[in-house]
Design a protein around this motif. Sequence first.
Motif: not given
Length: 350
Positions: A168-172, A197-213
């Motif tokens: 959170a808290g990114w600009y641009p 409302p403060d014009d700052l950006y929040t980004v989020s994402s998910r990833v699935t990781v195989e436990k191969r090693h």
Amino acid sequence: MALCLICGLFTLRFSTFINAVLSLTLLVCRGYSQEAPTKQIVALLGDDVVLPCSLERPVDVSDLQLEWARTDLIPGFIYVWEKNKENVGMKQPSYVGRTSLSSDKLNHGDVSLTLSKVQLSDEGLYRCFIPQLGQRSYVHLIVGSASTPVIKVMSNDSSRVVLQCESAGWYPEPELLWLDGEGNLLSAGPTETLRGPDDLYTVSSRVTVEKRHSNSITCRVQQRNTNQSRETHKHVPGSAVTKQPSATFIIVIVCLLYVGAVIAIVWNFILSKKPDTKVNETELKTMKQKRSRAPADDTETKEMKEEPPSEQLEDDTSAVDMSEVIKEGEENQETETQSTAQPSFTSSEN
């Protein structure tokens, strides 16, 4: 004709002289009259930044009028220096108490402006102008904001782990990337972006990781315009199981178990309906014996029924008499045996 040649030579020499003088004047006054190219400065939100502006020759400008202004504001003055002090008469209210010049640097031709506690609204094009010298220079201020991302484990089983990265808290507006231990991009879900409302950006994402090693997963958030990048690492241990059964293998096993259960149920049903041969043979023998005895029993029963009560009584009496006779005979035999054994006993004594 000669006069024309003389005039031509004079004119040529005069023009050459004038060009030389102009060139020399430009060289001497180069630091005062040229317009410097626009510079680009990046400042992070809340930090202090210096907007550069200086003469090429170290000349004292403390007695001159100096102006700093925003080209997109009217009036756009954010700092005015005249008569050896700041003139705050036309200063933009949002810049009050946040701009300053160094008097020591003014003595050496450095008119750089210090802007404190940078705000998002400070982004824009700034002009440094010295009216007496005619010098102008421009600075484009880009305001950015960045923060370190945080990785959370959303789910974890024997074969895979789901990670979520949020910053959170990114600009641009930034971009979010997932990388493996070798720096290769990972295929992840879409990046969710929210603007507060403060014009700052929040980004989020998910990833699935195989436990191969065992692997090290990196979440990187970056903004190219401000040249800002932040990243966080997460170690994902390998699976304790060497090889996980595939989904097809599990389905086949389940189907085989189901078929086996159905066969067992059907077989038990068939056995329950099939008669027991041993039991049937025993029952047949018993029935045959009963049938073989049935006529005699029936005859005796009929005779007993046909005999009158008196004859039955006589038969019972005769049966009793016969038992008494047998009993008396047994007693006589015992007496004779004893008498026979007695003489032998007497002879032995003699």
